[in-house]
Design an enzyme around this catalytic site. Structure first.
Site, PDB file in Angstrom:
ATOM      1  CG  ASN A 107      -1.033 -97.854  12.831  1.00  0.00           C
ATOM      2  OD1 ASN A 107      -1.006 -98.650  13.695  1.00  0.00           O
ATOM      3  ND2 ASN A 107      -0.953 -96.519  13.095  1.00  0.00           N
ATOM      4  CG  HIS A 137      10.469 -99.527 -11.865  1.00  0.00           C
ATOM      5  ND1 HIS A 137      10.978-100.686 -11.619  1.00  0.00           N
ATOM      6  CD2 HIS A 137       9.409 -99.499 -10.972  1.00  0.00           C
ATOM      7  CE1 HIS A 137      10.346-101.246 -11.069  1.00  0.00           C
ATOM      8  NE2 HIS A 137       9.478-100.724 -10.640  1.00  0.00           N
ATOM      9  CB  ALA A 183      -5.442 -89.092   5.817  1.00  0.00           C
ATOM     10  NE  ARG A 203       0.697 -77.272  -4.232  1.00  0.00           N
ATOM     11  CZ  ARG A 203       2.115 -77.420  -5.076  1.00  0.00           C
ATOM     12  NH1 ARG A 203       3.181 -77.241  -4.390  1.00  0.00           N
ATOM     13  NH2 ARG A 203       1.856 -77.767  -6.183  1.00  0.00           N
TER      14      ARG A 203
HETATM   15  C1  LIG Z   1      -3.750 -83.553   9.035  1.00  0.00           C
HETATM   16  C2  LIG Z   1      -4.960 -83.557   9.901  1.00  0.00           C
HETATM   17  C3  LIG Z   1      -4.546 -84.042  11.343  1.00  0.00           C
HETATM   18  C4  LIG Z   1      -5.497 -82.120  10.104  1.00  0.00           C
HETATM   19  O1  LIG Z   1      -6.652 -82.246  11.137  1.00  0.00           O
HETATM   20  P1  LIG Z   1      -7.564 -80.761  11.584  1.00  0.00           P
HETATM   21  O2  LIG Z   1      -6.370 -79.917  12.208  1.00  0.00           O
HETATM   22  O3  LIG Z   1      -8.468 -81.201  12.267  1.00  0.00           O
HETATM   23  O4  LIG Z   1      -7.420 -80.011  10.155  1.00  0.00           O
HETATM   24  P2  LIG Z   1      -9.013 -79.834   9.531  1.00  0.00           P
HETATM   25  O5  LIG Z   1      -9.709 -81.029   9.303  1.00  0.00           O
HETATM   26  O6  LIG Z   1      -9.494 -78.716  10.241  1.00  0.00           O
HETATM   27  O7  LIG Z   1      -8.429 -79.329   8.028  1.00  0.00           O
HETATM   28  C5  LIG Z   1      -7.792 -78.211   7.790  1.00  0.00           C
HETATM   29  C6  LIG Z   1      -7.647 -77.938   6.218  1.00  0.00           C
HETATM   30  O8  LIG Z   1      -6.699 -79.145   5.897  1.00  0.00           O
HETATM   31  C7  LIG Z   1      -7.624 -79.699   4.784  1.00  0.00           C
HETATM   32  N1  LIG Z   1      -7.325 -81.028   4.782  1.00  0.00           N
HETATM   33  C8  LIG Z   1      -7.500 -81.678   5.875  1.00  0.00           C
HETATM   34  N2  LIG Z   1      -6.900 -83.151   5.736  1.00  0.00           N
HETATM   35  C9  LIG Z   1      -6.548 -83.258   4.767  1.00  0.00           C
HETATM   36  C10 LIG Z   1      -6.367 -84.281   3.865  1.00  0.00           C
HETATM   37  N3  LIG Z   1      -6.004 -85.484   4.180  1.00  0.00           N
HETATM   38  N4  LIG Z   1      -6.107 -83.846   2.418  1.00  0.00           N
HETATM   39  C11 LIG Z   1      -6.365 -82.805   1.913  1.00  0.00           C
HETATM   40  N5  LIG Z   1      -6.811 -81.617   2.624  1.00  0.00           N
HETATM   41  C12 LIG Z   1      -6.847 -82.019   4.017  1.00  0.00           C
HETATM   42  C13 LIG Z   1      -9.067 -79.716   5.179  1.00  0.00           C
HETATM   43  O9  LIG Z   1      -9.810 -79.702   3.941  1.00  0.00           O
HETATM   44  C14 LIG Z   1      -8.933 -77.979   5.771  1.00  0.00           C
HETATM   45  O10 LIG Z   1      -8.989 -77.100   4.717  1.00  0.00           O
HETATM   46  P3  LIG Z   1      -9.916 -75.816   4.394  1.00  0.00           P
HETATM   47  O11 LIG Z   1      -9.663 -74.874   5.744  1.00  0.00           O
HETATM   48  O12 LIG Z   1      -9.723 -75.363   2.995  1.00  0.00           O
HETATM   49  O13 LIG Z   1     -11.301 -76.422   4.546  1.00  0.00           O
HETATM   50  C15 LIG Z   1      -6.289 -84.425   9.436  1.00  0.00           C
HETATM   51  O14 LIG Z   1      -6.794 -83.821   8.411  1.00  0.00           O
HETATM   52  C16 LIG Z   1      -5.613 -85.885   9.039  1.00  0.00           C
HETATM   53  O15 LIG Z   1      -5.297 -85.959   7.926  1.00  0.00           O
HETATM   54  N6  LIG Z   1      -5.545 -86.851   9.911  1.00  0.00           N
HETATM   55  C17 LIG Z   1      -4.718 -88.112   9.668  1.00  0.00           C
HETATM   56  C18 LIG Z   1      -5.673 -89.407  10.347  1.00  0.00           C
HETATM   57  C19 LIG Z   1      -5.163 -90.623   9.931  1.00  0.00           C
HETATM   58  O16 LIG Z   1      -4.770 -90.628   8.903  1.00  0.00           O
HETATM   59  N7  LIG Z   1      -4.942 -91.315  10.995  1.00  0.00           N
HETATM   60  C20 LIG Z   1      -4.188 -92.514  11.010  1.00  0.00           C
HETATM   61  C21 LIG Z   1      -4.141 -93.389  12.483  1.00  0.00           C
HETATM   62  S1  LIG Z   1      -2.149 -92.988  12.616  1.00  0.00           S
END
Ligand SMILES: CC(C)(COP(=O)(O)OP(=O)(O)OC[C@H]1O[C@@H](n2cnc3c(N)ncnc32)[C@H](O)[C@@H]1OP(=O)(O)O)[C@@H](O)C(=O)NCCC(=O)NCCS
Length: 213
Positions: A107, A137, A183, A203
């Site tokens: 993307n 580096h 993300a 992690r």
């Molecule tokens: C990884 C991901 C898919 C997980 O989604 P999900 O299954 O709905 O997970 P949840 O939102 O229920 O989160 C689960 C746990 O992970 C944590 N978490 C989710 N994303 C996180 C992030 N980016 N950084 C740190 N912690 C994160 C949440 O806080 C939650 O922790 P908790 O249980 O202690 O509250 C989503 O958070 C994500 O990052 N999506 C990426 C979107 C993106 O960048 N799209 C680009 C287009 S390609």
């Protein structure tokens, strides 16, 4: 109560906006027709430009959604049907090489920079503004960092991986097949296949398909 002069002013400005609206619609129609005519030549131009700037393989099935930036002579080998967003940046240095599998989607604004080797497996999605760099580096004390050689180790990203926007993938890391990187993570260590990782450093928070907690 509005005066006659105020009412005349209001009517005139309404008429002016109506005329401008017609002008905008006509311009939009012309633009749409122009974009339709230039879509194919533009697509050919972008793929040809990519080929001209790279060593390696750029298939005709590559879709570039906007200009892609390549440091001239980059060793870039792409599988069929990859899609690249606007402003994606590829650079290789020395023996560095970048290999993308089939149906990889990269993307907008992603940076991929290789001094060693970066491999990305089939069907993997890379979110916007991700950075994938396989080198640091040199940082020995007593010399300027910018003058030191890079310390490089290959990065391997498996098949069907999803890397969330803004993530940094650092040198030497392997991300297993089917993994998800949340993300804005910073991936400093290997990611097991089929897991979801998040945070700085990234992690494991769960396996794919499992609920949290
Ligand atoms: C990884 C991901 C898919 C997980 O989604 P999900 O299954 O709905 O997970 P949840 O939102 O229920 O989160 C689960 C746990 O992970 C944590 N978490 C989710 N994303 C996180 C992030 N980016 N950084 C740190 N912690 C994160 C949440 O806080 C939650 O922790 P908790 O249980 O202690 O509250 C989503 O958070 C994500 O990052 N999506 C990426 C979107 C993106 O960048 N799209 C680009 C287009 S390609």
């Amino acid at each position: 109560m509005t005066s006659l002069a105020e009412e005349t002013g209001l009517v005139r400005s309404r008429q002016l906006f109506q005329s401008v609206d017609v002008l905008v619609s006509v311009t939009a129609c012309c633009l749409r027709a122009w974009m339709g005519l230039t879509r194919l030549p533009l697509r050919i131009w972008r793929v040809a430009r990519l080929r001209a700037c790279c060593r390696g393989r750029i298939p005709v099935t590559t879709q570039c959604d906007g200009p892609v930036l390549v440091v001239s002579g980059a060793d870039l080998r792409m599988g069929d049907h990859c899609r690249l967003g606007q402003g994606v940046f590829f650079e290789t240095s020395g023996d560095g090489r970048i290999v993308l599998g089939r149906h990889v989607r990269v993307n907008q604004g992603v940076f991929v920079v290789s001094y060693s080797a970066i491999a990305i497996g089939d069907d993997t999605l890379i979110g916007e503004y991700v950075s994938i760099r396989d080198a640091n580096h040199g940082t020995a004390p007593g010399a300027l960092i910018r003058t030191q050689l890079h310390d490089a180790t290959p990065i391997t990203i498996g098949r069907d991986v999803w890397i969330g926007r803004g993530t940094a993938v650092l040198k030497g890391v392997t991300i297993g097949d089917g993994a998800i990187v949340a993300a804005n993570s910073v991936v400093t260590r290997d990611v097991p296949a089929g897991t979801v990782v998040a945070g700085v450093p990234a992690r494991v928070i769960r396996r794919r398909g499992e609920s949290v907690g």
